[in-house]
Design a protein around this motif. Structure first.
Motif, PDB file in Angstrom:
ATOM      1  N   PRO A 116       0.683  -1.453  -0.195  1.00 35.45           N
ATOM      2  CA  PRO A 116      -0.055  -0.089   0.138  1.00 35.45           C
ATOM      3  C   PRO A 116       0.881   1.178  -0.071  1.00 35.45           C
ATOM      4  O   PRO A 116       1.899   1.202   0.370  1.00 35.45           O
ATOM      5  CB  PRO A 116      -0.850  -0.002   1.234  1.00 35.45           C
ATOM      6  N   VAL A 117       0.321   2.292  -0.695  1.00 33.67           N
ATOM      7  CA  VAL A 117       0.878   3.578  -0.710  1.00 33.67           C
ATOM      8  C   VAL A 117       0.052   4.859  -0.329  1.00 33.67           C
ATOM      9  O   VAL A 117      -1.134   4.812  -0.491  1.00 33.67           O
ATOM     10  CB  VAL A 117       1.689   3.746  -1.765  1.00 33.67           C
ATOM     11  N   GLU A 118       0.563   5.640   0.638  1.00 29.83           N
ATOM     12  CA  GLU A 118      -0.246   6.794   1.098  1.00 29.83           C
ATOM     13  C   GLU A 118       0.564   7.816   0.933  1.00 29.83           C
ATOM     14  O   GLU A 118       1.543   7.910   1.657  1.00 29.83           O
ATOM     15  CB  GLU A 118      -0.850   6.487   2.554  1.00 29.83           C
ATOM     16  N   LEU A 119       0.188   9.071   0.327  1.00 32.85           N
ATOM     17  CA  LEU A 119       0.878  10.235   0.164  1.00 32.85           C
ATOM     18  C   LEU A 119       0.118  11.086   1.025  1.00 32.85           C
ATOM     19  O   LEU A 119      -1.073  11.328   0.805  1.00 32.85           O
ATOM     20  CB  LEU A 119       0.769  10.896  -1.239  1.00 32.85           C
ATOM     21  N   LYS A 120       0.948  11.970   2.142  1.00 33.50           N
ATOM     22  CA  LYS A 120      -0.035  12.888   2.874  1.00 33.50           C
ATOM     23  C   LYS A 120      -0.086  14.232   2.270  1.00 33.50           C
ATOM     24  O   LYS A 120       0.943  14.867   1.549  1.00 33.50           O
ATOM     25  CB  LYS A 120       0.674  13.080   4.320  1.00 33.50           C
ATOM     26  N   CYS A 121      -1.193  14.992   2.490  1.00 26.53           N
ATOM     27  CA  CYS A 121      -1.241  16.379   2.084  1.00 26.53           C
ATOM     28  C   CYS A 121      -2.085  16.847   3.163  1.00 26.53           C
ATOM     29  O   CYS A 121      -3.287  16.278   3.540  1.00 26.53           O
ATOM     30  CB  CYS A 121      -2.046  16.438   0.766  1.00 26.53           C
ATOM     31  N   ASN A 122      -1.685  17.988   3.649  1.00 26.71           N
ATOM     32  CA  ASN A 122      -2.440  18.896   4.666  1.00 26.71           C
ATOM     33  C   ASN A 122      -2.377  20.382   4.280  1.00 26.71           C
ATOM     34  O   ASN A 122      -1.512  20.793   3.656  1.00 26.71           O
ATOM     35  CB  ASN A 122      -1.846  18.825   6.205  1.00 26.71           C
ATOM     36  N   TYR A 123      -3.745  20.903   4.535  1.00 30.66           N
ATOM     37  CA  TYR A 123      -3.839  22.185   4.032  1.00 30.66           C
ATOM     38  C   TYR A 123      -4.358  23.141   5.131  1.00 30.66           C
ATOM     39  O   TYR A 123      -4.561  22.574   6.181  1.00 30.66           O
ATOM     40  CB  TYR A 123      -4.863  21.989   2.964  1.00 30.66           C
ATOM     41  N   SER A 124      -4.199  24.604   4.846  1.00 35.18           N
ATOM     42  CA  SER A 124      -4.601  25.457   5.630  1.00 35.18           C
ATOM     43  C   SER A 124      -5.469  26.606   4.822  1.00 35.18           C
ATOM     44  O   SER A 124      -4.726  27.079   3.755  1.00 35.18           O
ATOM     45  CB  SER A 124      -3.382  26.315   6.476  1.00 35.18           C
ATOM     46  N   TYR A 125      -6.716  26.623   4.975  1.00 37.25           N
ATOM     47  CA  TYR A 125      -7.391  27.460   4.387  1.00 37.25           C
ATOM     48  C   TYR A 125      -8.733  27.575   5.159  1.00 37.25           C
ATOM     49  O   TYR A 125      -9.396  26.899   5.894  1.00 37.25           O
ATOM     50  CB  TYR A 125      -7.711  26.532   3.017  1.00 37.25           C
ATOM     51  N   SER A 126      -8.946  29.099   5.164  1.00 38.78           N
ATOM     52  CA  SER A 126     -10.220  29.430   5.844  1.00 38.78           C
ATOM     53  C   SER A 126     -11.596  29.302   5.456  1.00 38.78           C
ATOM     54  O   SER A 126     -12.635  29.281   6.046  1.00 38.78           O
ATOM     55  CB  SER A 126      -9.987  31.077   6.167  1.00 38.78           C
ATOM     56  N   GLY A 127     -11.629  29.114   3.950  1.00 37.51           N
ATOM     57  CA  GLY A 127     -12.865  28.835   3.299  1.00 37.51           C
ATOM     58  C   GLY A 127     -13.272  27.403   3.126  1.00 37.51           C
ATOM     59  O   GLY A 127     -12.834  26.455   3.838  1.00 37.51           O
ATOM     60  N   SER A 128     -14.188  27.280   2.071  1.00 39.28           N
ATOM     61  CA  SER A 128     -14.413  25.744   1.741  1.00 39.28           C
ATOM     62  C   SER A 128     -13.399  25.224   0.757  1.00 39.28           C
ATOM     63  O   SER A 128     -13.392  25.971  -0.201  1.00 39.28           O
ATOM     64  CB  SER A 128     -15.661  25.657   1.186  1.00 39.28           C
ATOM     65  N   PRO A 129     -12.706  24.347   1.154  1.00 38.65           N
ATOM     66  CA  PRO A 129     -11.493  23.919   0.168  1.00 38.65           C
ATOM     67  C   PRO A 129     -11.962  23.167  -0.873  1.00 38.65           C
ATOM     68  O   PRO A 129     -12.899  22.346  -0.895  1.00 38.65           O
ATOM     69  CB  PRO A 129     -10.667  23.047   0.980  1.00 38.65           C
ATOM     70  N   GLU A 130     -11.183  23.307  -2.087  1.00 39.96           N
ATOM     71  CA  GLU A 130     -11.291  22.474  -3.355  1.00 39.96           C
ATOM     72  C   GLU A 130     -10.017  22.052  -3.612  1.00 39.96           C
ATOM     73  O   GLU A 130      -9.139  22.675  -3.947  1.00 39.96           O
ATOM     74  CB  GLU A 130     -11.933  23.352  -4.447  1.00 39.96           C
ATOM     75  N   LEU A 131      -9.921  20.628  -3.424  1.00 47.79           N
ATOM     76  CA  LEU A 131      -8.501  20.034  -3.286  1.00 47.79           C
ATOM     77  C   LEU A 131      -8.342  19.168  -4.694  1.00 47.79           C
ATOM     78  O   LEU A 131      -9.310  18.492  -5.129  1.00 47.79           O
ATOM     79  CB  LEU A 131      -8.235  19.380  -2.137  1.00 47.79           C
ATOM     80  N   PHE A 132      -7.244  18.956  -5.064  1.00 51.73           N
ATOM     81  CA  PHE A 132      -6.927  18.286  -6.293  1.00 51.73           C
ATOM     82  C   PHE A 132      -5.468  17.283  -5.992  1.00 51.73           C
ATOM     83  O   PHE A 132      -4.723  17.628  -5.250  1.00 51.73           O
ATOM     84  CB  PHE A 132      -6.748  18.848  -7.491  1.00 51.73           C
ATOM     85  N   TRP A 133      -5.391  16.341  -6.647  1.00 50.08           N
ATOM     86  CA  TRP A 133      -3.857  15.601  -6.635  1.00 50.08           C
ATOM     87  C   TRP A 133      -3.592  15.562  -8.155  1.00 50.08           C
ATOM     88  O   TRP A 133      -4.479  15.413  -9.199  1.00 50.08           O
ATOM     89  CB  TRP A 133      -4.252  14.109  -6.462  1.00 50.08           C
ATOM     90  N   TYR A 134      -2.253  16.180  -8.437  1.00 51.98           N
ATOM     91  CA  TYR A 134      -1.918  16.173  -9.666  1.00 51.98           C
ATOM     92  C   TYR A 134      -0.843  14.961  -9.820  1.00 51.98           C
ATOM     93  O   TYR A 134       0.027  15.001  -8.710  1.00 51.98           O
ATOM     94  CB  TYR A 134      -1.495  17.534 -10.419  1.00 51.98           C
ATOM     95  N   VAL A 135      -0.332  14.595 -11.083  1.00 53.50           N
ATOM     96  CA  VAL A 135       0.573  13.777 -11.130  1.00 53.50           C
ATOM     97  C   VAL A 135       1.385  13.965 -12.421  1.00 53.50           C
ATOM     98  O   VAL A 135       1.061  14.403 -13.338  1.00 53.50           O
ATOM     99  CB  VAL A 135       0.285  12.134 -11.213  1.00 53.50           C
ATOM    100  N   GLN A 136       2.689  14.002 -12.466  1.00 52.65           N
ATOM    101  CA  GLN A 136       3.619  14.000 -13.416  1.00 52.65           C
ATOM    102  C   GLN A 136       4.481  12.675 -13.524  1.00 52.65           C
ATOM    103  O   GLN A 136       5.604  12.346 -12.813  1.00 52.65           O
ATOM    104  CB  GLN A 136       4.528  15.160 -13.053  1.00 52.65           C
ATOM    105  N   TYR A 137       4.164  12.034 -14.546  1.00 55.86           N
ATOM    106  CA  TYR A 137       5.096  10.838 -14.863  1.00 55.86           C
ATOM    107  C   TYR A 137       6.057  11.319 -15.703  1.00 55.86           C
ATOM    108  O   TYR A 137       6.309  12.374 -16.237  1.00 55.86           O
ATOM    109  CB  TYR A 137       4.492   9.786 -15.748  1.00 55.86           C
TER     110      TYR A 137
END
Lengths: 109, 113
Positions: free
Chosen positions: A18-39
């Motif tokens: 298994p693989v898990e990539l961590k992402c934490n954010y700081s934002y005061s509003g309602s967040p819209e989040l994405f994961w991008y990948v570059q091969y």
């Protein structure tokens, strides 16, 4: 201020693990989040968007507003998953994205 | 379908020389356009964005400038390059009034010598 943190610069995993990539954010509003990948030798491309709640190439990501996290997970890593992964946060009405520093994933056989 | 092009793909320029990188988008109109610099370990740094012809916003004060002479053309320029301008430059577009999703070009690798 808006901030996206990817604490791991490099993740090395074995094929099938298994693989898990961590992402934490700081934002005061309602967040819209994405994961991008570059091969390797390919352009940066969208992998996942949190509003779609979809699974792409076996990857899923759940937005946890309580923990302000958007971790990317895959139960069984494949060699073709080796790439650079970026977490990104939509930050204003002009459509700007705040990117994390990226995590390089290396899947070894 | 929409496509985004960048050229040149690679560029080697001496310090003090001018720069012009071009980005064009096909298959859409009135896109939001963005220039980023990608550096190892630092993610993508937004340099400029544009919401329309002639409308440019700068995110980071620096040696670079941007222009949008046509709806689907975005240009990154410098009058005199510095060594620190070396890097990988990415152009991206976004459909206005739709999500934050951005679509990226293939990038330009700039080496200033």
């Amino acid at each position: 201020a808006q901030r996206v943190t990817q604490p791991e610069k490099l993740l090395s995993v074995f094929k099938g693990a298994p693989v898990e990539l961590k992402c934490n954010y700081s934002y005061s509003g309602s967040p819209e989040l994405f994961w991008y990948v570059q091969y390797s030798r390919q352009r940066l491309q969208l992998l996942l968007r949190h509003i779609s709640r979809e699974s792409i190439k076996g990857f899923t990501a759940d937005l946890n507003k309580g923990e302000t996290s958007f971790h990317l997970k895959k139960p069984f890593a494949q060699e073709e998953d080796s790439a650079m992964y970026y977490c990104a946060l939509g930050v204003d009405s002009w459509g700007k994205l705040q990117f994390g520093a990226g995590t390089q994933v290396v899947v070894t056989p | 379908s929409q496509t985004i092009h960048q050229w040149p793909a690679t560029l080697v320029q001496p310090v003090g020389s001018p720069l012009s990188l071009e980005c064009t988008v096909e298959g859409t109109s009135n896109p939001n356009l963005y220039w980023y610099r990608q550096a190892a370990g630092r993610g993508l740094q937004l340099l400029f964005y544009s919401v329309g012809i002639g409308q440019i916003s700068s995110e980071v004060p620096q040696n670079l400038s941007a222009s949008r002479p046509q709806d689907r053309q975005f240009i990154l320029s410098s009058k005199k390059l510095l060594l620190s301008d070396s890097g990988f430059y990415l152009c991206a577009w976004r459909k206005t009034s739709v999500s934050y999703e951005q679509y990226f070009g293939p990038g330009t690798r700039l080496t200033v010598t």
